[in-house]
Design a protein around this motif. Structure first.
Motif, mmCIF file in Angstrom:
data_model
loop_
_atom_site.group_PDB
_atom_site.id
_atom_site.type_symbol
_atom_site.label_atom_id
_atom_site.label_comp_id
_atom_site.label_asym_id
_atom_site.label_seq_id
_atom_site.Cartn_x
_atom_site.Cartn_y
_atom_site.Cartn_z
ATOM 1 N N GLU A 234 -38.584 -34.570 18.948
ATOM 2 C CA GLU A 234 -38.184 -34.269 20.438
ATOM 3 C C GLU A 234 -36.534 -33.621 20.424
ATOM 4 O O GLU A 234 -36.436 -32.996 21.112
ATOM 5 C CB GLU A 234 -38.163 -35.454 21.228
ATOM 6 C CG GLU A 234 -39.690 -36.061 21.593
ATOM 7 C CD GLU A 234 -39.873 -37.016 22.260
ATOM 8 O OE1 GLU A 234 -40.892 -37.367 23.235
ATOM 9 O OE2 GLU A 234 -38.952 -38.028 22.325
ATOM 10 N N SER A 235 -35.860 -34.423 19.418
ATOM 11 C CA SER A 235 -34.628 -33.749 19.598
ATOM 12 C C SER A 235 -34.280 -32.260 19.068
ATOM 13 O O SER A 235 -33.430 -31.548 19.524
ATOM 14 C CB SER A 235 -33.694 -34.588 18.820
ATOM 15 O OG SER A 235 -33.914 -34.637 17.257
ATOM 16 N N ILE A 236 -35.262 -32.003 18.018
ATOM 17 C CA ILE A 236 -35.198 -30.521 17.449
ATOM 18 C C ILE A 236 -35.923 -29.817 18.795
ATOM 19 O O ILE A 236 -35.024 -28.524 19.053
ATOM 20 C CB ILE A 236 -36.411 -30.510 16.362
ATOM 21 C CG1 ILE A 236 -35.956 -31.091 15.116
ATOM 22 C CG2 ILE A 236 -36.656 -28.670 16.119
ATOM 23 C CD1 ILE A 236 -36.649 -31.120 14.051
ATOM 24 N N LEU A 237 -36.864 -30.172 19.427
ATOM 25 C CA LEU A 237 -37.324 -29.087 20.442
ATOM 26 C C LEU A 237 -36.256 -29.271 21.785
ATOM 27 O O LEU A 237 -35.824 -28.193 22.316
ATOM 28 C CB LEU A 237 -38.877 -29.633 21.078
ATOM 29 C CG LEU A 237 -40.038 -29.541 20.178
ATOM 30 C CD1 LEU A 237 -40.968 -30.013 20.377
ATOM 31 C CD2 LEU A 237 -40.056 -28.150 19.780
ATOM 32 N N ASP A 238 -35.678 -30.494 22.028
ATOM 33 C CA ASP A 238 -34.622 -30.365 23.126
ATOM 34 C C ASP A 238 -33.355 -29.567 22.913
ATOM 35 O O ASP A 238 -32.640 -29.054 23.914
ATOM 36 C CB ASP A 238 -34.256 -31.862 23.484
ATOM 37 C CG ASP A 238 -35.247 -32.861 24.015
ATOM 38 O OD1 ASP A 238 -36.166 -32.335 24.498
ATOM 39 O OD2 ASP A 238 -35.107 -34.017 24.161
ATOM 40 N N ALA A 239 -33.304 -29.358 21.685
ATOM 41 C CA ALA A 239 -31.974 -28.522 21.211
ATOM 42 C C ALA A 239 -32.391 -26.893 21.730
ATOM 43 O O ALA A 239 -31.281 -26.215 21.558
ATOM 44 C CB ALA A 239 -31.732 -28.721 19.962
ATOM 45 N N CYS A 240 -33.320 -26.924 21.681
ATOM 46 C CA CYS A 240 -33.984 -25.376 22.044
ATOM 47 C C CYS A 240 -33.748 -25.042 23.655
ATOM 48 O O CYS A 240 -34.177 -23.917 24.215
ATOM 49 C CB CYS A 240 -35.212 -24.907 21.602
ATOM 50 S SG CYS A 240 -35.268 -25.224 19.765
ATOM 51 N N LEU A 241 -33.943 -26.228 24.458
ATOM 52 C CA LEU A 241 -33.894 -26.097 25.960
ATOM 53 C C LEU A 241 -32.784 -25.588 26.370
ATOM 54 O O LEU A 241 -31.625 -25.730 25.818
ATOM 55 C CB LEU A 241 -34.293 -27.386 26.322
ATOM 56 C CG LEU A 241 -35.484 -28.053 26.248
ATOM 57 C CD1 LEU A 241 -35.466 -29.654 26.870
ATOM 58 C CD2 LEU A 241 -36.573 -27.191 26.866
ATOM 59 N N LEU A 242 -32.693 -24.858 27.639
ATOM 60 C CA LEU A 242 -31.510 -24.584 28.247
ATOM 61 C C LEU A 242 -30.651 -25.785 28.769
ATOM 62 O O LEU A 242 -31.064 -26.993 29.078
ATOM 63 C CB LEU A 242 -31.656 -23.751 29.555
ATOM 64 C CG LEU A 242 -32.482 -22.352 29.458
ATOM 65 C CD1 LEU A 242 -32.507 -21.728 30.760
ATOM 66 C CD2 LEU A 242 -32.073 -21.665 28.485
ATOM 67 N N ASN A 243 -29.286 -25.519 28.294
ATOM 68 C CA ASN A 243 -28.602 -26.688 28.796
ATOM 69 C C ASN A 243 -28.080 -26.581 30.465
ATOM 70 O O ASN A 243 -28.480 -25.501 31.161
ATOM 71 C CB ASN A 243 -27.226 -26.567 28.090
ATOM 72 C CG ASN A 243 -26.582 -25.370 28.110
ATOM 73 O OD1 ASN A 243 -26.257 -24.501 29.187
ATOM 74 N ND2 ASN A 243 -25.960 -24.780 27.046
ATOM 75 N N ASP A 244 -27.241 -27.447 31.140
ATOM 76 C CA ASP A 244 -27.066 -27.619 32.368
ATOM 77 C C ASP A 244 -26.401 -26.150 32.699
ATOM 78 O O ASP A 244 -26.791 -25.739 33.818
ATOM 79 C CB ASP A 244 -26.202 -28.817 32.635
ATOM 80 C CG ASP A 244 -27.084 -30.083 32.425
ATOM 81 O OD1 ASP A 244 -28.194 -30.055 32.391
ATOM 82 O OD2 ASP A 244 -26.415 -31.020 32.415
ATOM 83 N N HIS A 245 -25.393 -25.776 32.058
ATOM 84 C CA HIS A 245 -24.734 -24.412 32.449
ATOM 85 C C HIS A 245 -25.675 -23.495 32.461
ATOM 86 O O HIS A 245 -25.733 -22.519 33.640
ATOM 87 C CB HIS A 245 -23.581 -24.127 31.565
ATOM 88 C CG HIS A 245 -22.995 -22.870 31.590
ATOM 89 N ND1 HIS A 245 -22.228 -22.603 32.801
ATOM 90 C CD2 HIS A 245 -23.014 -21.781 30.808
ATOM 91 C CE1 HIS A 245 -21.750 -21.396 32.387
ATOM 92 N NE2 HIS A 245 -22.212 -20.756 31.406
ATOM 93 N N GLU A 246 -26.487 -23.301 31.537
ATOM 94 C CA GLU A 246 -27.583 -22.010 31.448
ATOM 95 C C GLU A 246 -28.501 -22.221 32.562
ATOM 96 O O GLU A 246 -28.829 -21.131 33.097
ATOM 97 C CB GLU A 246 -28.092 -22.302 30.054
ATOM 98 C CG GLU A 246 -27.312 -21.877 28.857
ATOM 99 C CD GLU A 246 -27.851 -22.060 27.560
ATOM 100 O OE1 GLU A 246 -27.576 -21.603 26.463
ATOM 101 O OE2 GLU A 246 -28.725 -22.867 27.515
ATOM 102 N N MET A 247 -28.722 -23.580 32.878
ATOM 103 C CA MET A 247 -29.677 -23.633 34.048
ATOM 104 C C MET A 247 -29.225 -22.993 35.416
ATOM 105 O O MET A 247 -29.997 -22.332 35.980
ATOM 106 C CB MET A 247 -30.237 -25.072 34.272
ATOM 107 C CG MET A 247 -31.126 -25.710 33.114
ATOM 108 S SD MET A 247 -32.757 -24.849 33.376
ATOM 109 C CE MET A 247 -33.355 -25.751 34.819
#
Length: 276
Positions: A234-247
């Motif tokens: 999950e941490s590997i996949l989560d690292a690929c998500l947009l962060n708060d600033h990008e959202m």
């Protein structure tokens, strides 16, 4: 990512591992031949992988294909109802108290997130990317970097392609692919009401249906393997998500993210801008 060429790709031939995995998933009886070429530990590992893909199959091992034909022919195991539900992994087999899933420590991870992947960070998960083509299908394939995952399937939301769902498929440890699944339902609603209803009203309609401003857009994956480290995956996949600033940048600016995935046949300027 070397080897992945942006642009419209006529299609991709699904890899042999994907074909083999689908055959294993669908089979009622699986025969492991030439078991004399492996030791007992290796045979247990092979069976563990098979049961992780198809816990309901009957699995037999043999040497020189010597097996009682009654175990293979006229078994009456085929079920049309089961065939219609093909792909429902990890069902409880044969009413056993301890299924093969438990016996071999098969792990299933349901990965659900309500924010998109960054296209470049997702691409960086891949190793030795490659593309192939046919006249009938369109995919982007490569190897993945999710340790221990033997099979994965589901739908993903890519920030740079906010209007379409992509289908994620992984067969084995070295065959990962993304293909076009179609528009999100929320996108269809937005498109239909765009010139008739104010944007805020559209959001209210979508919220009422999906309890989210983003509608049905989400990451929805099932990953299976033996003894998977769920927090690590999950941490590997989560690292690929947009962060708060990008959202906070919003979909219009997400289109400008570097996107190295091939363009699919149904991609177009009406859905999102081309990436240079």
């Amino acid at each position: 990512v070397p080897g992945v060429v942006p642009g419209v790709v006529p299609g991709v031939v699904p890899g042999l591992p994907d074909l083999m995995v689908k055959q294993i998933e669908f089979a009622d009886v699986i025969i492991i031949n030439k078991v004399d070429f492996v030791n007992s530990t290796e045979l247990v590992r092979i069976k563990k992988h098979i049961y992780s893909l198809n816990p309901g199959a009957r699995v037999y091992d043999c040497v020189h294909a010597q097996i009682n034909v009654s175990k293979v022919v006229n078994t009456s195991l085929f079920s049309f109802e089961k065939a219609q539900n093909f792909g429902n992994w990890l069902s409880v087999p044969r009413n056993e108290k301890a299924s093969e899933v438990e016996e071999y420590n098969v792990t299933a991870i349901d990965y659900n997130r309500d924010r998109p992947f960054h296209p470049l960070r997702l691409a960086n998960l891949m190793l030795k990317p490659r593309t192939q083509t046919t006249q009938t299908t369109t995919e982007c394939s490569s190897s993945s970097s999710l340790p221990g995952v033997l099979r994965a399937k589901g739908f993903i939301w890519l920030g740079s392609r906010n209007d379409i769902a992509l289908q994620w498929s992984q067969a084995g440890s070295g065959d990962f692919s993304l293909s076009l699944a179609g528009p999100w339902f929320a996108q269809s609603v937005e498109q239909a009401l765009r010139n008739q209803v104010p944007k805020q009203e559209i959001l209210k309609i979508i919220n009422a249906q999906f309890d989210s401003d983003w509608g049905d857009r989400r990451q929805q994956l099932v990953l299976i393997g033996a003894s998977l480290d769920k927090p690590h995956i999950e941490s590997i996949l989560d690292a690929c998500l947009l962060n708060d600033h990008e959202m906070e940048l919003g979909p219009e600016k997400w289109k400008n993210f570097t996107d190295v995935f091939p363009r699919f046949d149904d991609d177009g300027d009406e859905l999102f801008a081309e990436v240079a």
